[in-house]
Design a protein around this motif. Sequence first.
Motif, mmCIF file in Angstrom:
data_model
loop_
_atom_site.group_PDB
_atom_site.id
_atom_site.type_symbol
_atom_site.label_atom_id
_atom_site.label_comp_id
_atom_site.label_asym_id
_atom_site.label_seq_id
_atom_site.Cartn_x
_atom_site.Cartn_y
_atom_site.Cartn_z
ATOM 1 N N THR A 45 0.831 -1.210 0.000
ATOM 2 C CA THR A 45 0.000 0.000 0.000
ATOM 3 C C THR A 45 0.862 1.255 0.000
ATOM 4 O OG1 THR A 45 -0.273 0.045 2.399
ATOM 5 C CG2 THR A 45 -1.928 -1.139 1.132
ATOM 6 N N ILE A 69 -7.522 -1.206 0.878
ATOM 7 C CA ILE A 69 -7.404 -1.856 2.187
ATOM 8 C C ILE A 69 -8.700 -2.576 2.534
ATOM 9 C CG2 ILE A 69 -7.253 -1.387 4.673
ATOM 10 C CD1 ILE A 69 -5.187 0.818 3.942
ATOM 11 N N ALA A 103 -9.193 -6.625 3.010
ATOM 12 C CA ALA A 103 -9.756 -7.192 4.236
ATOM 13 C C ALA A 103 -10.943 -8.095 3.921
ATOM 14 C CB ALA A 103 -10.167 -6.074 5.190
ATOM 15 N N ASN A 108 1.170 -6.006 10.576
ATOM 16 C CA ASN A 108 1.205 -4.586 10.236
ATOM 17 C C ASN A 108 2.312 -3.952 11.067
ATOM 18 O OD1 ASN A 108 0.568 -2.015 9.366
ATOM 19 N ND2 ASN A 108 -1.326 -1.874 10.527
ATOM 20 N N LEU A 117 -1.023 1.006 8.578
ATOM 21 C CA LEU A 117 -2.243 1.043 7.775
ATOM 22 C C LEU A 117 -3.320 1.942 8.369
ATOM 23 C CD1 LEU A 117 -2.542 -2.638 6.568
ATOM 24 C CD2 LEU A 117 -1.776 -0.645 5.287
ATOM 25 N N SER A 174 -8.194 2.942 9.090
ATOM 26 C CA SER A 174 -8.977 2.124 8.150
ATOM 27 C C SER A 174 -8.817 0.643 8.460
ATOM 28 C CB SER A 174 -8.524 2.378 6.711
ATOM 29 O OG SER A 174 -8.604 3.730 6.409
ATOM 30 N N TRP A 175 -7.581 0.208 8.623
ATOM 31 C CA TRP A 175 -7.321 -1.206 8.886
ATOM 32 C C TRP A 175 -7.842 -1.602 10.262
ATOM 33 C CZ3 TRP A 175 -6.434 -5.134 5.928
ATOM 34 C CH2 TRP A 175 -6.034 -6.341 6.506
ATOM 35 N N CYS A 207 -11.184 -2.943 10.169
ATOM 36 C CA CYS A 207 -11.380 -4.131 9.330
ATOM 37 C C CYS A 207 -11.167 -5.443 10.076
ATOM 38 C CB CYS A 207 -10.407 -4.101 8.150
ATOM 39 S SG CYS A 207 -10.738 -2.809 6.951
#
Length: 137
Positions: free
Chosen positions: A12, A28, A32, A50, A65, A68-69, A72
Amino acid sequence: GLIVLDSIAAPTRRDFGADSAVARVNAIFQMAQTLKRVADQLNVAVVVINQFSSIDADGKGSAALGVSWHHCVSTRLLLDHEHDPHRVEMGAAAAADDVYLEQVGHVRSAHVVKNAFGPNAKMSFEVNVSGVSAISS
């Protein structure tokens, strides 16, 4: 079964520049969803590693990340060292003027910091020539 993906943030960072935040977040989320579908269909656990992108003065890290991650995943583990095993201290050897490096700290910990299925927890362990061993508190 188990699937482990290491350095998931690297693609990414490589594929999306600073000006493409929306495209990065969409990628992302798509990644996921795909991993969750694979885990469900194949009945396997998926572990995604990560990295920290930065660590502040208080020792708190920021995941590469980002937020956002964070939304997820259903379970998040923070792996840490009680004493960083990569840090070495200088110590004086028995003979004068001899100096040796003594590695400090082999105790590691796994913190469950996000868990949709139960309480958060912490476990201490060490990695040695025999493998991984739990350390009772």
